[in-house]
Scaffold this motif. Structure first.
Motif, PDB file in Angstrom:
ATOM      1  N   ALA A  16       2.462  33.493   9.720  1.00 32.83           N
ATOM      2  CA  ALA A  16       2.663  34.565  10.695  1.00 32.83           C
ATOM      3  C   ALA A  16       2.454  34.093  12.125  1.00 32.83           C
ATOM      4  O   ALA A  16       2.900  34.760  13.059  1.00 32.83           O
ATOM      5  N   MET A  17       1.810  32.953  12.327  1.00 34.85           N
ATOM      6  CA  MET A  17       1.571  32.453  13.676  1.00 34.85           C
ATOM      7  C   MET A  17       2.832  31.875  14.315  1.00 34.85           C
ATOM      8  O   MET A  17       2.846  31.611  15.512  1.00 34.85           O
ATOM      9  N   ILE A  18       3.899  31.708  13.549  1.00 35.48           N
ATOM     10  CA  ILE A  18       5.182  31.295  14.117  1.00 35.48           C
ATOM     11  C   ILE A  18       5.743  32.506  14.851  1.00 35.48           C
ATOM     12  O   ILE A  18       5.991  33.548  14.238  1.00 35.48           O
ATOM     13  N   PRO A  19       5.943  32.411  16.155  1.00 34.80           N
ATOM     14  CA  PRO A  19       6.296  33.606  16.924  1.00 34.80           C
ATOM     15  C   PRO A  19       7.721  34.097  16.661  1.00 34.80           C
ATOM     16  O   PRO A  19       8.603  33.326  16.296  1.00 34.80           O
ATOM     17  N   PHE A  20       7.911  35.399  16.857  1.00 35.62           N
ATOM     18  CA  PHE A  20       9.190  36.106  16.873  1.00 35.62           C
ATOM     19  C   PHE A  20       9.850  36.280  15.516  1.00 35.62           C
ATOM     20  O   PHE A  20      10.839  36.984  15.416  1.00 35.62           O
ATOM     21  N   LEU A  21       9.391  35.646  14.456  1.00 34.38           N
ATOM     22  CA  LEU A  21      10.090  35.713  13.174  1.00 34.38           C
ATOM     23  C   LEU A  21       9.419  36.626  12.168  1.00 34.38           C
ATOM     24  O   LEU A  21      10.039  37.006  11.181  1.00 34.38           O
ATOM     25  N   PHE A  22       8.151  36.940  12.357  1.00 32.35           N
ATOM     26  CA  PHE A  22       7.387  37.794  11.456  1.00 32.35           C
ATOM     27  C   PHE A  22       7.462  37.279  10.022  1.00 32.35           C
ATOM     28  O   PHE A  22       7.705  38.021   9.076  1.00 32.35           O
ATOM     29  N   LEU A  23       7.263  35.984   9.879  1.00 30.95           N
ATOM     30  CA  LEU A  23       7.329  35.366   8.564  1.00 30.95           C
ATOM     31  C   LEU A  23       6.162  35.760   7.671  1.00 30.95           C
ATOM     32  O   LEU A  23       6.271  35.694   6.445  1.00 30.95           O
ATOM     33  N   GLY A  24       5.064  36.177   8.253  1.00 28.32           N
ATOM     34  CA  GLY A  24       3.938  36.642   7.453  1.00 28.32           C
ATOM     35  C   GLY A  24       4.308  37.866   6.638  1.00 28.32           C
ATOM     36  O   GLY A  24       3.921  38.000   5.476  1.00 28.32           O
ATOM     37  N   GLN A  25       5.092  38.779   7.249  1.00 31.71           N
ATOM     38  CA  GLN A  25       5.529  39.955   6.515  1.00 31.71           C
ATOM     39  C   GLN A  25       6.536  39.571   5.426  1.00 31.71           C
ATOM     40  O   GLN A  25       6.507  40.113   4.325  1.00 31.71           O
ATOM     41  N   HIS A  26       7.430  38.640   5.728  1.00 27.74           N
ATOM     42  CA  HIS A  26       8.369  38.167   4.701  1.00 27.74           C
ATOM     43  C   HIS A  26       7.600  37.471   3.575  1.00 27.74           C
ATOM     44  O   HIS A  26       7.935  37.640   2.404  1.00 27.74           O
ATOM     45  N   PHE A  27       6.584  36.708   3.924  1.00 24.32           N
ATOM     46  CA  PHE A  27       5.764  36.027   2.924  1.00 24.32           C
ATOM     47  C   PHE A  27       5.102  37.032   1.988  1.00 24.32           C
ATOM     48  O   PHE A  27       4.995  36.803   0.789  1.00 24.32           O
ATOM     49  N   ASN A  28       4.685  38.172   2.538  1.00 21.22           N
ATOM     50  CA  ASN A  28       4.055  39.212   1.737  1.00 21.22           C
ATOM     51  C   ASN A  28       5.071  40.148   1.091  1.00 21.22           C
ATOM     52  O   ASN A  28       4.705  41.178   0.539  1.00 21.22           O
ATOM     53  N   ARG A  29       6.341  39.801   1.202  1.00 25.41           N
ATOM     54  CA  ARG A  29       7.456  40.567   0.630  1.00 25.41           C
ATOM     55  C   ARG A  29       7.557  41.962   1.218  1.00 25.41           C
ATOM     56  O   ARG A  29       7.943  42.917   0.548  1.00 25.41           O
ATOM     57  N   GLU A  30       7.208  42.085   2.472  1.00 29.63           N
ATOM     58  CA  GLU A  30       7.389  43.335   3.212  1.00 29.63           C
ATOM     59  C   GLU A  30       8.548  43.130   4.188  1.00 29.63           C
ATOM     60  O   GLU A  30       8.382  43.146   5.400  1.00 29.63           O
ATOM     61  N   HIS A  31       9.733  42.948   3.628  1.00 23.62           N
ATOM     62  CA  HIS A  31      10.902  42.598   4.425  1.00 23.62           C
ATOM     63  C   HIS A  31      11.299  43.726   5.373  1.00 23.62           C
ATOM     64  O   HIS A  31      11.726  43.480   6.494  1.00 23.62           O
ATOM     65  N   ARG A  32      11.162  44.959   4.932  1.00 26.70           N
ATOM     66  CA  ARG A  32      11.526  46.099   5.773  1.00 26.70           C
ATOM     67  C   ARG A  32      10.653  46.127   7.033  1.00 26.70           C
ATOM     68  O   ARG A  32      11.131  46.353   8.132  1.00 26.70           O
ATOM     69  N   ARG A  33       9.359  45.900   6.869  1.00 22.59           N
ATOM     70  CA  ARG A  33       8.460  45.889   8.016  1.00 22.59           C
ATOM     71  C   ARG A  33       8.808  44.743   8.962  1.00 22.59           C
ATOM     72  O   ARG A  33       8.789  44.903  10.179  1.00 22.59           O
ATOM     73  N   ALA A  34       9.152  43.588   8.418  1.00 24.53           N
ATOM     74  CA  ALA A  34       9.518  42.449   9.265  1.00 24.53           C
ATOM     75  C   ALA A  34      10.777  42.749  10.062  1.00 24.53           C
ATOM     76  O   ALA A  34      10.861  42.426  11.249  1.00 24.53           O
ATOM     77  N   VAL A  35      11.752  43.378   9.421  1.00 20.12           N
ATOM     78  CA  VAL A  35      12.992  43.730  10.133  1.00 20.12           C
ATOM     79  C   VAL A  35      12.697  44.774  11.200  1.00 20.12           C
ATOM     80  O   VAL A  35      13.205  44.679  12.327  1.00 20.12           O
ATOM     81  N   ASP A  36      11.876  45.764  10.878  1.00 18.49           N
ATOM     82  CA  ASP A  36      11.525  46.791  11.867  1.00 18.49           C
ATOM     83  C   ASP A  36      10.829  46.172  13.071  1.00 18.49           C
ATOM     84  O   ASP A  36      11.134  46.507  14.222  1.00 18.49           O
ATOM     85  N   TRP A  37       9.897  45.274  12.829  1.00 19.96           N
ATOM     86  CA  TRP A  37       9.180  44.645  13.933  1.00 19.96           C
ATOM     87  C   TRP A  37      10.099  43.730  14.736  1.00 19.96           C
ATOM     88  O   TRP A  37       9.946  43.587  15.943  1.00 19.96           O
ATOM     89  N   THR A  38      11.062  43.099  14.055  1.00 21.04           N
ATOM     90  CA  THR A  38      12.025  42.267  14.778  1.00 21.04           C
ATOM     91  C   THR A  38      12.854  43.127  15.718  1.00 21.04           C
ATOM     92  O   THR A  38      13.089  42.761  16.871  1.00 21.04           O
ATOM     93  N   LEU A  39      13.303  44.286  15.227  1.00 25.54           N
ATOM     94  CA  LEU A  39      14.076  45.192  16.084  1.00 25.54           C
ATOM     95  C   LEU A  39      13.216  45.764  17.200  1.00 25.54           C
ATOM     96  O   LEU A  39      13.713  45.996  18.305  1.00 25.54           O
ATOM     97  N   LEU A  40      11.942  45.972  16.936  1.00 24.41           N
ATOM     98  CA  LEU A  40      11.046  46.486  17.968  1.00 24.41           C
ATOM     99  C   LEU A  40      10.798  45.467  19.075  1.00 24.41           C
ATOM    100  O   LEU A  40      10.629  45.836  20.232  1.00 24.41           O
ATOM    101  N   GLN A  41      10.836  44.194  18.742  1.00 25.13           N
ATOM    102  CA  GLN A  41      10.535  43.193  19.760  1.00 25.13           C
ATOM    103  C   GLN A  41      11.692  42.982  20.735  1.00 25.13           C
ATOM    104  O   GLN A  41      11.491  42.428  21.805  1.00 25.13           O
TER     105      GLN A  41
END
Length: 114
Positions: free
Chosen positions: A49-74
């Motif tokens: 998750a420390m890799i900026p802008f990609l929200f890979l921590g959420q993808h790693f936890n299989r919370e893909h919807r949250r990662a996409v939402d946060w990507t759109l929010l950024q």
């Protein structure tokens, strides 16, 4: 009768403690009973998750919807930072231009009066 106290004794069966059982208990205490992967999963999620802008921590936890939402929010936040940097640089340029213009005007007024 009021001065008498009752004593309750609970007898637990004694288990033979061997070396393997002790190591198993130590391992369960170290890994909190969830195994090695369960112990290191949060650490790996934080590192990814420390890799900026990609929200890979959420993808790693299989919370893909949250990662996409946060990507759109950024996206608006990136524009805000981008425009702020642009405004900051423009204000520096504008201050330089106004100062140069005032010096030029003062210089021209001084030389035209003589």
């Amino acid at each position: 009768m009021m001065g008498e106290a009752e004593e309750i004794v609970v007898r637990l069966p004694q288990k033979n403690v061997d070396q393997g059982n002790v190591l198993k208990v130590i391992w369960l205490q170290i890994t909190s009973g969830i195994g090695l992967w369960g112990s290191f999963k949060p650490i790996i999620a934080v590192i990814v998750a420390m890799i900026p802008f990609l929200f890979l921590g959420q993808h790693f936890n299989r919370e893909h919807r949250r990662a996409v939402d946060w990507t759109l929010l950024q996206i608006p936040l990136i524009f805000t930072v981008f425009f702020w940097i642009g405004l900051y640089l423009w204000s520096i340029f504008d201050a330089w231009m106004v100062a140069t213009e005032s010096v030029k005007t003062a210089h021209n007024e001084r030389h035209s009066a003589t």
